[in-house]
Design a protein around this motif. Sequence first.
Motif, short mmCIF file in Angstrom:
data_model
loop_
_atom_site.label_atom_id
_atom_site.label_comp_id
_atom_site.label_asym_id
_atom_site.label_seq_id
_atom_site.Cartn_x
_atom_site.Cartn_y
_atom_site.Cartn_z
N GLN A 170 -6.04 -4.85 4.27
CA GLN A 170 -4.83 -5.58 3.89
C GLN A 170 -4.97 -7.06 4.22
N TRP B 280 -8.10 0.45 7.13
CA TRP B 280 -6.98 0.28 6.20
C TRP B 280 -6.25 -1.03 6.46
N ASP C 235 0.82 -1.21 0.00
CA ASP C 235 0.00 0.00 0.00
C ASP C 235 0.86 1.26 0.00
N ASP D 131 -1.12 4.43 -1.16
CA ASP D 131 -2.35 4.26 -0.36
C ASP D 131 -1.97 4.14 1.10
N GLU D 132 -1.79 5.28 1.78
CA GLU D 132 -1.38 5.25 3.18
C GLU D 132 -2.02 6.42 3.94
N PRO D 133 -3.07 6.15 4.71
CA PRO D 133 -3.67 7.23 5.51
C PRO D 133 -2.73 7.65 6.63
#
Length: 222
Positions: A69, A65, A51, A56-58
């Motif tokens: 995964q 999230w 990610d 894609d990394e909050p």
Amino acid sequence: MDAIEEWSRAQERVIALMEGASAEQVETRVPACPDWTVRDLFSHMVGLGSDVVAGDEPDDHNADWTAKQVAERRGNTVADLVAEWRETAEPLRTWMRANGPRPLGDVIIHEQDLRGALGVPGGKDSEGVAAIRDRFAPRVGQRLPEGTTLGLVGTHWSWASDGGDPEQADVVLHADEFELHRAALARRSAAQLRSWTTKGDVEPVLDAFATLGDLPTGDRSE
């Protein structure tokens, strides 16, 4: 410390750990992450790398999230997960060179979580463990009650929340460096913290150690 090389060394240790686990062990619950099995936790570790590389990394690494995964890899074998992680490794190292070695924390913390579940010690004296301990001790300090100082004293390492002499802090804990490292990650119980207290009243500062969730109700060791 070369943090990226340390990440690579930790990755290889985890891969060896997973490849040596039996089918039964892979389905064992992880005490430090009780909602996950060993396979689930490893899926998260692999998924985090994929990610991050994909952008894609909050900021908060939220539960949705991480759960995604795991869910996306539910049917994957350990061999599948290892192959994905190896494929992601060089792109992730490139990302870390440009953005900083933040992913080191995830692999170092969860390596020991996996070891605790599998009963296979190792990696305790790595440079990565020392680096994450030094990163999280100040986070404990930021959570202390106002006006209270804390000292953590190991065999070869010590730290004080006010930057002074740890032994002169209001509350002082003595333990092995690795134990203090895990305590700063909310991986040690209140009873363990009490047993290490050599000065002051630890009760008001227990919540400061809940940096990554609530303290476990039972004692932990890896």
